[in-house]
Design an enzyme around this catalytic site. Sequence first.
Site, short mmCIF file in Angstrom:
data_model
loop_
_atom_site.label_atom_id
_atom_site.label_comp_id
_atom_site.label_asym_id
_atom_site.label_seq_id
_atom_site.Cartn_x
_atom_site.Cartn_y
_atom_site.Cartn_z
N ASP A 15 -2.40 -50.48 38.84
CA ASP A 15 -2.98 -48.79 38.15
C ASP A 15 -3.81 -49.70 37.60
OD1 ASP A 15 -1.10 -46.82 39.12
OD2 ASP A 15 -0.59 -46.67 37.26
N ARG A 94 -2.68 -48.45 20.82
CA ARG A 94 -3.97 -47.60 22.30
C ARG A 94 -5.67 -48.05 21.06
NH1 ARG A 94 -1.54 -49.30 25.73
NH2 ARG A 94 0.00 -47.51 26.77
N ASP A 123 -2.04 -40.84 26.67
CA ASP A 123 -2.63 -42.09 26.26
C ASP A 123 -3.93 -42.63 26.37
OD1 ASP A 123 -0.96 -43.60 24.98
OD2 ASP A 123 0.58 -44.51 27.15
N SER A 174 8.73 -45.64 34.62
CA SER A 174 7.49 -45.80 33.94
C SER A 174 7.91 -46.34 32.40
CB SER A 174 6.32 -44.60 33.50
OG SER A 174 5.55 -45.21 33.06
N1 ARG Z 1 4.89 -40.72 25.25
C1 ARG Z 1 4.75 -42.29 24.50
C2 ARG Z 1 3.41 -41.76 24.04
O1 ARG Z 1 2.92 -40.85 23.92
C3 ARG Z 1 5.21 -42.96 25.47
C4 ARG Z 1 4.09 -43.07 26.80
C5 ARG Z 1 5.13 -44.50 27.15
N2 ARG Z 1 3.87 -44.80 28.41
C6 ARG Z 1 5.26 -45.15 29.01
N3 ARG Z 1 3.97 -45.19 29.93
N4 ARG Z 1 5.59 -45.36 29.69
O2 ARG Z 1 3.41 -42.61 23.12
#
Ligand code: ARG
Length: 410
Positions: A15, A94, A123, A174
Site C-alpha cells: 500500500d 500511531r 488507524d 493483515s
Molecule cells: N484493530 C486494532 C486497532 O485498532 C489493530 C489494527 C491493526 N491493523 C492491522 N493491519 N492488522 O488498534
Amino acid sequence: MSRPKVVLAYSGGLDTSVAIPWLSEKGMDVVSVTVDVGQPVDLEAVRRKAEASGAVTAYVADARREFAEEFLAPALRANALYEGIYPLSTALARPLIARHLVEVARREGATFVAHGCTGKGNDQVRFDLSTTSLAPELEVIAPAREWKMTREEEIVYAKAHGIPVEATKTSPYSTDENLWGRSVECGVLEDPAIEPPEEVYGWTRSPTEAPETPTAVTIGFEQGIPTSLDGNRAPFHEIVLALNQLGGRHGVGRIDHVESRVVGIKSREVYECPAAVVLIGAHQALESLVGPRDVLDFKRGVEQRYAQLIYDGLWFAPLRTALDAFVRSTQERVTGEVTVKLYKGSARVTGRRSPYSLYQQTLATYSTGDRFRQEMSEGFIYVWGLPARTWTAIGTQPTALTSRAAKYRA
Ligand code: ARG
C-alpha cells in the site's frame, strides 16, 4: 515551479509503496518516513525501496526506546486495556509515528502528510487526529481512502511503475507488529464464530505445545515502570523484548476479541501481546499491594477512559495529559517486585513485595501477634450500617410510614 512536498508514513509494504508514485502523479514530491517501533524491519532495505519507488528523500528512525518510554510506560501505568482486553499495541504506535511525520514535515517545509490507511479502520483516525493535533497547519492525505484499487489492481499499478513487488506468499491476513504486540485480522478471522487457525499466530506457541515446566520470572518495578528482570537491571524496551520471547514460548498473550471500532464497525481481531499481558498483570498486582482502596477504585475508571482515548486517536489531546497527571501521582509508591509464573498460556502472579506494602502481617494474621482490635468492629459496623437500616425501616408504604418510623429504634 517547485512541487509541494508530502511526508508519507512508509512501511515498505504494498500500500505505502504504491502511494509513492500515486502521490507523485498528483504533483507532489514524496518524502518517506519509516519508524522502527519494534516490527521486524530492515531499515536500510526499506530506505532503498522507498527511493526505488520514487521518494525524493527517505528517512528512517529507530524509535523503540522512545516508544517504550513515552508511550508504553504511560499505558502500562494506566493498565490500559481497550474494552478490558486489548493492550492497544497498534493504537499506541500511531501517535509516535505521527509525531515523526510532523517533525520531518517541518524540517522539509512540507504542506502535506500521508499514510496508507483505508477508510474503514481506526488507524486513519489516529494518524489524522495525531497529525492535526500537533500541527493544525498540515493537511492529511490517505491515498487508500481515495484510490479504490483492489489488491490485484495495486499490484498491476506497482509493476507498471517499476516498484519491486515481492512475489511472496500472499497471506490472507493483515498484520501489524510492534514492541507491545502483534495484530492480525482478515481472512477466516472475519467469521467470529470460527476458532483462529494456528497459522495466524507468529509470536506465540500454542499452549498445548508449550513447555511442560513453568517458568517463574520476577519483574522489578520503580514508580510503576519495569526496571529489572530476575534482578538484572535493563531498559524498559529490553524487558519488553525479553518478555515477548519468554511469554511467547509459554503460549502467553493470545487475545481473540470482537472489538468496537471508532468508525462504528465491529471487527474480529486476534492479538499476541505476551509482554503486555505479563506486565499489566504484574503491575496490577503490585498496585493492589501498595494502593489504598479508594485510589485503586477511582483509578479503574480513569484507566478505562485512558484506554478508550488511546484507541480513539486522542493521544495528543488535553484529556490524556490531565489523566496522565492523575495516574502518575498514583505511581509514586508502585515500587517493588512481582513474580509471575508462565505456564501453558497462563501468566499467574505468585508473589509480590514492596517497601511500600500496605499489607501488615500483624493486622491480617489469624495467628499469634494479632494487633487488630476485633472488639472495635461492632461499633464500626453499627455506624457503617446506619443508612441502610434507616432506609429499610422507613420503607415505601406512605401509610405505614409514621407507625414504622415510630417503632424503629436505632
Ligand atoms: N484493530 C486494532 C486497532 O485498532 C489493530 C489494527 C491493526 N491493523 C492491522 N493491519 N492488522 O488498534
